[in-house]
Design a protein around this motif. Structure first.
Motif, PDB file in Angstrom:
ATOM      1  N   VAL A  55       0.852  -1.195   0.000  1.00  0.00           N
ATOM      2  CA  VAL A  55       0.000   0.000   0.000  1.00  0.00           C
ATOM      3  C   VAL A  55       0.886   1.242   0.000  1.00  0.00           C
ATOM      4  CG1 VAL A  55      -0.174   0.055   2.536  1.00  0.00           C
ATOM      5  CG2 VAL A  55      -1.918   1.191   1.147  1.00  0.00           C
ATOM      6  N   GLU A  56       0.457   2.252  -0.729  1.00  0.00           N
ATOM      7  CA  GLU A  56       1.042   3.578  -0.670  1.00  0.00           C
ATOM      8  C   GLU A  56      -0.056   4.543  -0.247  1.00  0.00           C
ATOM      9  OE1 GLU A  56       2.602   4.630  -4.459  1.00  0.00           O
ATOM     10  OE2 GLU A  56       4.403   3.389  -4.266  1.00  0.00           O
ATOM     11  N   VAL A  57       0.285   5.472   0.636  1.00  0.00           N
ATOM     12  CA  VAL A  57      -0.667   6.496   1.061  1.00  0.00           C
ATOM     13  C   VAL A  57      -0.067   7.863   0.751  1.00  0.00           C
ATOM     14  CG1 VAL A  57      -2.024   7.459   2.946  1.00  0.00           C
ATOM     15  CG2 VAL A  57      -1.505   5.004   2.908  1.00  0.00           C
ATOM     16  N   TRP A  58      -0.763   8.611  -0.088  1.00  0.00           N
ATOM     17  CA  TRP A  58      -0.339   9.941  -0.488  1.00  0.00           C
ATOM     18  C   TRP A  58      -1.250  10.985   0.152  1.00  0.00           C
ATOM     19  CZ3 TRP A  58       3.599  10.826  -4.274  1.00  0.00           C
ATOM     20  CH2 TRP A  58       4.124   9.656  -4.829  1.00  0.00           C
ATOM     21  N   ARG A  59      -0.700  12.163   0.399  1.00  0.00           N
ATOM     22  CA  ARG A  59      -1.506  13.284   0.887  1.00  0.00           C
ATOM     23  C   ARG A  59      -1.487  14.359  -0.182  1.00  0.00           C
ATOM     24  NH1 ARG A  59       0.623  14.080   5.721  1.00  0.00           N
ATOM     25  NH2 ARG A  59      -1.000  13.036   6.915  1.00  0.00           N
ATOM     26  N   GLY A  63      -6.149  17.310   4.703  1.00  0.00           N
ATOM     27  CA  GLY A  63      -7.548  16.902   4.733  1.00  0.00           C
ATOM     28  C   GLY A  63      -7.927  15.873   3.712  1.00  0.00           C
ATOM     29  N   ALA A  64      -6.935  15.356   2.971  1.00  0.00           N
ATOM     30  CA  ALA A  64      -7.229  14.344   1.952  1.00  0.00           C
ATOM     31  C   ALA A  64      -6.127  13.290   1.939  1.00  0.00           C
ATOM     32  CB  ALA A  64      -7.367  14.980   0.571  1.00  0.00           C
ATOM     33  N   LEU A  65      -6.515  12.054   1.614  1.00  0.00           N
ATOM     34  CA  LEU A  65      -5.566  10.954   1.490  1.00  0.00           C
ATOM     35  C   LEU A  65      -5.904  10.153   0.237  1.00  0.00           C
ATOM     36  CD1 LEU A  65      -5.504   9.686   5.205  1.00  0.00           C
ATOM     37  CD2 LEU A  65      -3.644  10.873   4.021  1.00  0.00           C
ATOM     38  N   HIS A  66      -4.872   9.711  -0.461  1.00  0.00           N
ATOM     39  CA  HIS A  66      -5.031   8.880  -1.657  1.00  0.00           C
ATOM     40  C   HIS A  66      -4.308   7.567  -1.379  1.00  0.00           C
ATOM     41  CE1 HIS A  66      -5.251   8.904  -6.340  1.00  0.00           C
ATOM     42  NE2 HIS A  66      -5.315   7.670  -5.881  1.00  0.00           N
ATOM     43  N   LEU A  67      -5.052   6.466  -1.292  1.00  0.00           N
ATOM     44  CA  LEU A  67      -4.500   5.150  -0.998  1.00  0.00           C
ATOM     45  C   LEU A  67      -4.411   4.341  -2.288  1.00  0.00           C
ATOM     46  CD1 LEU A  67      -6.499   6.109   1.506  1.00  0.00           C
ATOM     47  CD2 LEU A  67      -5.851   3.895   2.441  1.00  0.00           C
ATOM     48  N   VAL A  68      -3.253   3.734  -2.532  1.00  0.00           N
ATOM     49  CA  VAL A  68      -3.053   2.895  -3.708  1.00  0.00           C
ATOM     50  C   VAL A  68      -2.564   1.532  -3.222  1.00  0.00           C
ATOM     51  CG1 VAL A  68      -1.858   2.604  -5.898  1.00  0.00           C
ATOM     52  CG2 VAL A  68      -2.436   4.913  -5.091  1.00  0.00           C
ATOM     53  N   PHE A  69      -3.346   0.494  -3.501  1.00  0.00           N
ATOM     54  CA  PHE A  69      -3.027  -0.845  -3.027  1.00  0.00           C
ATOM     55  C   PHE A  69      -2.302  -1.637  -4.117  1.00  0.00           C
ATOM     56  CE2 PHE A  69      -6.717   0.687  -0.696  1.00  0.00           C
ATOM     57  CZ  PHE A  69      -6.298   0.504   0.614  1.00  0.00           C
ATOM     58  N   GLY A  70      -1.609  -2.691  -3.684  1.00  0.00           N
ATOM     59  CA  GLY A  70      -0.747  -3.440  -4.577  1.00  0.00           C
ATOM     60  C   GLY A  70      -1.454  -4.086  -5.742  1.00  0.00           C
ATOM     61  N   ASP A  71      -2.744  -4.384  -5.603  1.00  0.00           N
ATOM     62  CA  ASP A  71      -3.469  -5.036  -6.693  1.00  0.00           C
ATOM     63  C   ASP A  71      -4.089  -4.041  -7.662  1.00  0.00           C
ATOM     64  OD1 ASP A  71      -5.527  -3.979  -5.217  1.00  0.00           O
ATOM     65  OD2 ASP A  71      -6.501  -5.905  -4.780  1.00  0.00           O
TER      66      ASP A  71
END
Length: 317
Positions: A55-59, A63-71
């Motif tokens: 998982v990668e979590v970007w800001r 007030g916002a988060l963008h989560l990108v999972f391995g699949d």
């Protein structure tokens, strides 16, 4: 769910449905196969190398988060707009994305909402929430399912959001959470005698066969249940019979911090607030270690030991 509310045009299995408006501003949830824009901003967290746990979590902004999972599944959580967008890649479907929504995506939204969240499951015992926590693979969901089978109503599974009152000396309460207890196939077989006795979380998946126990009819009806005890699970092959040990001193607080949900997303101010809140939990609620055998046939004895301890049996030291 977990002290917040979700609005969606699609049914969200595993979430307790409401037929009337919930007080407060809801998160609007949109789930579709349409890709999200690429992540941008600050990369605040990354973990895992295999698709199953990466998982990668970007800001993109405060007030916002963008989560990108391995699949390839991605989620954008925007606290200002109260919006959650979840997108899945080709070859996956709504059920795949739902497993992320009920776990890490909801956890991220609760963090942005300022809630304190433990990576724990809870059942109700004599009017109090009893939390079981530990790292992935510790047996939280299996023990929770066994406790439900023993007649204990489910409070929440996996995401344990806490509610703190005005009295700092009083224990917090636990918000009611999701109604599906996720189980690996060996746990499902041990609890039900056959793997296919419980439905699959993602029926279309060819290589991910996790099952779930539907506890919707055996979940507490009220939103909040006072927290009565916390058990840190320690499953060992060399343990013959279950043993409960009282944690003392800094170990109480450290065990809670180690099992905080999405704690890596906290800034300095958030970390200070977490220490204050979890310190209050450690001071007000018994925190104990439950050592138990790494065998499915020891589940009944483990359930009995936990319940006897909660109900006043002498704590082994």
């Amino acid at each position: 769910i977990c002290g917040t509310s979700l609005e969606s045009g699609a049914d969200l299995p595993g979430f307790p449905a409401e037929t009337s408006a919930t007080p407060g501003v809801a998160w609007r949830v949109a789930m579709a196969a349409t890709p999200l824009p690429p992540p941008c901003g600050e990369l605040v967290y990354t973990a895992g190398h295999e698709a199953a746990d990466a998982v990668e979590v970007w800001r993109p902004r405060p007030g916002a988060l963008h989560l990108v999972f391995g699949d390839g599944t991605a989620a954008l959580v925007d606290a200002d707009a109260r919006a959650i967008q979840v997108a899945w890649p080709a070859g996956q479907d709504f059920d795949d994305a739902l497993t992320y929504l009920v776990g890490p995506v909801l956890g991220a939204a609760l963090r942005l909402q300022g809630r304190e969240v433990l990576h724990a499951s809870c059942v109700e015992v004599d009017g109090r929430a009893v939390a079981v926590l530990g790292p992935a693979g510790a047996g939280k969901s299996t023990l929770t399912a066994a406790l439900i089978d023993a007649g204990m109503p489910l409070v929440t599974e996996d995401v344990c959001a806490l509610c703190f009152g005005d009295d700092d000396a009083a224990p917090p309460a636990v918000f009611r959470g999701g109604t599906r207890v996720k189980l690996w196939e060996d746990s499902a077989a041990a609890l039900r005698g056959a793997t296919d006795a419980l439905p699959r979380l993602v029926p279309s998946s060819k290589d991910w066969h996790k099952r779930f126990l539907d506890a919707a009819a055996r979940t507490v009806a009220r939103d909040l249940t006072p927290l009565g005890a916390v058990f840190v699970l320690d499953r060992r092959a060399d343990v013959v019979t279950p043993v409960v040990e009282e944690l003392v001193g800094p170990e109480r607080l450290l065990s809670l911090i180690a099992n905080a949900y999405a704690g890596s997303l906290l800034d300095a101010a958030g970390r200070a607030r977490q220490l204050e809140r979890l310190g209050a939990v450690a001071a007000a609620v018994p925190v104990r270690r439950l050592l138990f055998p790494d065998r499915f046939d020891a589940l009944p004895a483990t359930v009995a030991a936990l319940l006897a301890n909660v109900r006043g049996a002498k704590v082994a030291r």
